[in-house]
Each structure stands twice: as C-alpha cells, then as structure tokens.
Design a protein around this motif. Structure first.
Motif, short mmCIF file in Angstrom:
data_model
loop_
_atom_site.label_atom_id
_atom_site.label_comp_id
_atom_site.label_asym_id
_atom_site.label_seq_id
_atom_site.Cartn_x
_atom_site.Cartn_y
_atom_site.Cartn_z
N HIS A 1 0.86 -1.18 0.00
CA HIS A 1 0.00 0.00 0.00
C HIS A 1 0.90 1.24 0.00
N ARG A 2 0.60 2.19 -0.89
CA ARG A 2 1.41 3.41 -0.92
C ARG A 2 1.08 4.25 0.31
N PRO A 3 2.10 4.58 1.11
CA PRO A 3 1.82 5.36 2.32
C PRO A 3 1.38 6.78 1.98
N GLU A 4 0.60 7.38 2.88
CA GLU A 4 0.09 8.73 2.62
C GLU A 4 1.21 9.75 2.53
N SER A 5 2.35 9.45 3.15
CA SER A 5 3.45 10.42 3.15
C SER A 5 4.13 10.52 1.78
N ASP B 1 3.99 10.82 -2.52
CA ASP B 1 3.23 11.03 -3.77
C ASP B 1 3.61 9.92 -4.76
#
Ligand SMILES: NC(=O)c1ccc[n+]([C@@H]2O[C@H](COP(=O)([O-])OP(=O)(O)OC[C@H]3O[C@@H](n4cnc5c(N)ncnc54)[C@H](OP(=O)(O)O)[C@@H]3O)[C@@H](O)[C@H]2O)c1
Length: 324
Positions: free
Chosen positions: A107-111, A113
């Motif tokens: 999962h791409r972390p929110e931190s 882009d």
C-alpha cells in the motif's frame, strides 16, 4: 495497452513504443493502472539480456511502479479496486498497465506522492536489507558507500545515517560527492583519484571501515576490501562498472572480515514477512522525514530510452522516474 517495448535483447536505443495485449487475470493477480515507474540499473541489464531474469521478447522493462488497482483477481486478499499501491514487478513497468501478483504489492503510504513512491521500493528495500539483515550495522560504526550518488547509494547513505552510523560516501566526481554530502554523508572520497586508500585510512584514524556497501564492483573491490576494519562486512550489492571482481581470499583472512552477498529480490521471496517488516520501518522513517528519495529527473514514458541512457551513461544522481 501502450508500452515501451524491448523486441530483441540489445542496446536501450532499440526500445520503441508499441502495444501489448491486456491479459485476463489469473487467481492471485491484480491489474494496476501505472502512474509512474522507477528506473533502475537492472532495467538497463534486462534489456541487454545481461540480467538474472531473461523475459521472452517482446516485453516492457520496468521493475517498480506506483499506481492504482483497477481489477482484482480471485483469491486476492488485502487489496481492492481503487487502492493506491507500489508494485515491484521485475519487468513490465514501462507500460500503461501492469498485471502482477498481490505478493508484489505494498500500500502506498500517505506520506508519499506517486512519483516518489515509484522510486522507493527497490533502492530502499535493497539498502535496508543489506545494512540491517546482511551487515547487522550497529550505531557508531563507519559505512563506506560506493556509487554513493546513484539510486541504491543514496538510499544506503540515508538509511545508514538513520541507523546511527557514520557514512563515508565514495563516488567518481566532485559533483556527485557534493550531492552525496547533501544526502547526509559525513565524509566524502573520490575513488577515481590517487590516494583513495590513504584518504580512507586518514578518515578512520587508521582503523578502517566497518561496512563497505558496494554496488559498483570492478577495480574498486580490491582497495576497498584492503580498507576494512577487523570484523568488517563487505556487502556485494552489484556490478554497475560492468565487471565482476575476484575476491582475494587471503585478504578476508588478514582482515578478519566477511564478504556478504545481497540479493533483495530473492530475500523478498524467501523471507516475505521480514521484508514486510522492513517496509513498515522504512515507511515510518519516511513519514518522520528521516529518509526521502531524491528524484533528480522525470521523463514521460515515451522518452524511456533517454532515462535509461542517463543510468548507463553514469550520469544519474539519486533516482530517475518515468511518468505514465
Ligand atoms: N543486490 C540487489 O538486490 C540489487 C538491487 C538493486 C540494484 N542492484 C545493483 O546495484 C547497482 C546500482 O544500481 P542503481 O540503480 O543504484 O544504479 P545507478 O543509480 O546508475 O548507480 C550506479 C553507480 O555506479 C557507478 N558506476 C561506476 N561505473 C559505472 C558504469 N560503468 N556505468 C554506470 N555506473 C557506474 C556510478 O557512480 P560514479 O560515477 O560515482 O562511479 C553510479 O552512480 C546495479 O549493478 C544494480 O544491478 C542490486
């Protein structure tokens, strides 16, 4: 789907845009819409037919992407349509779409882009595994990072600093050394100039370095191995110089040091839970601002040849990323 295709092994200049079929999903697979694709040295080697994996042409190179899940096959757990993800794919990333198995997704972390995320997994995954599992790096130890301004080199500098080590960055030009220092290196040394070993001796008070991180190989192995401290660990990460060096066995005896191989892709397959734990730590370090990929250039997919030429021409600093 449109893709940058390798139709026969050879120079990166022969790559050309074309169409690939969009295959139906097998159980365990997901389809991603690619947003960006990290460019790595193995992409150059895979196109030339010089890498461990030799996909059947025509294929698209590209070993890591960021994107969005657009379809989920049977028996996939943990991912849904619409999820923002990172995938390490071995090849296939220089394309509008990628089909891969769910075990290759994060999962791409929110931190992060999408462009940053496309330049993260391969280099940071490799350098963390190298320094933590393979070298057992301890705070206060000295790490010599070769090829320090390149993709895995910058990741190694940042991770080693975050782990409390002292970092000596080694590279082939003053410009690259300044770049490596900006990434946190404490000291720098140009390995193309005379006096490389003397400078390392001076920087370590004659003691030598505890860990060498070597993604370059070739002629650099000998003087770097001779510059190791007692109980040192020499990490064999890659051969960007194009030459696989021979290791003088007598030096390992005299130095009381270990030569340790690093193969992140195989580690991931053999020890997926430990790799997942590594990424939890890496994402936390990123969220805390202690590590961060430096994307020095982006190119649209159609200009992938130029992006690969930056790496093969020894001109890359940090990461080069394709936007799709
Ligand atoms: N073991 C693993 O699991 C693993 C994972 C990922 C990558 N790798 C390997 O790590 C190496 C580096 O990958 P990367 O993506 O970081 O590449 P990169 O960004 O292009 O960096 C490679 C560095 O090697 C140096 N170099 C020396 N001679 C070179 C030459 N003839 N051509 C190109 N570069 C040369 C360059 O620094 P100077 O100009 O300063 O010398 C360059 O900065 C590759 O061999 C790759 O296959 C291994």
């Amino acid at each position: 789907m449109r893709a940058m295709l390798c139709r026969a092994y050879g120079p990166v200049d022969d790559l050309a845009m074309g169409e690939l079929p969009s295959p139906a999903l097998a159980p365990g697979e997901v389809r991603l819409r690619v947003a960006a694709c990290g460019v790595n040295f193995p992409d150059v080697l895979i196109v030339q037919g010089k890498y461990q994996f030799k996909p059947e042409p025509p294929f698209a190179p590209g070993g890591e992407v960021s994107g969005t899940v657009v379809e989920v096959g049977a028996a996939v757990e943990g991912f849904r349509v619409g999820d923002a993800v990172i995938a390490t794919t071995l090849w296939g990333g220089f394309a509008e779409e990628v089909v891969t198995t769910a075990d290759r997704l994060l999962h791409r972390p929110e931190s992060m882009d999408e462009v940053t995320a496309a330049g993260f997994a391969l280099t940071y995954g490799t350098s963390y595994h190298a320094l933590v599992q393979r070298a057992a790096l301890a705070p206060g130890e000295t790490v010599l990072v070769l090829g320090a301004a390149g993709g895995v080199g910058v990741a190694a500098i940042q991770i080693a600093k975050a782990l409390g080590a002292r970092v000596i960055a080694a590279a082939g030009s003053a410009d690259k050394l300044a770049f490596a220092r900006a990434q946190g290196a404490d000291e720098t040394v140009n390995y193309t100039e005379d006096g490389y070993r003397d400078r390392l001796k001076e920087l370590t008070g004659g003691r030598g370095v505890d860990v060498v991180y070597d993604p370059v190989g070739g002629d650099l192995l000998d003087p770097s191995l001779r510059s190791m401290a007692w109980n040192g660990r020499y990490l064999v990460v890659g051969f960007a110089s194009g030459e696989i060096p021979r290791i003088p066995a007598n030096l390992t005896l005299l130095k009381g040091c270990s030569v340790v191989g690093v193969f992140w892709g195989q580690f991931r397959r053999n020890e997926p839970e430990l790799d997942a734990e590594n990424f939890r730590r890496l994402f936390a370090l990123h969220a805390e601002g202690r590590i961060s990929p430096v994307i020095s250039a982006t190119f649209p997919l159609e200009r992938a040849r130029e992006a690969l030429a930056v790496l093969s021409g020894r001109a890359a600093k940090g990461k080069v990323v394709l936007t799709v």
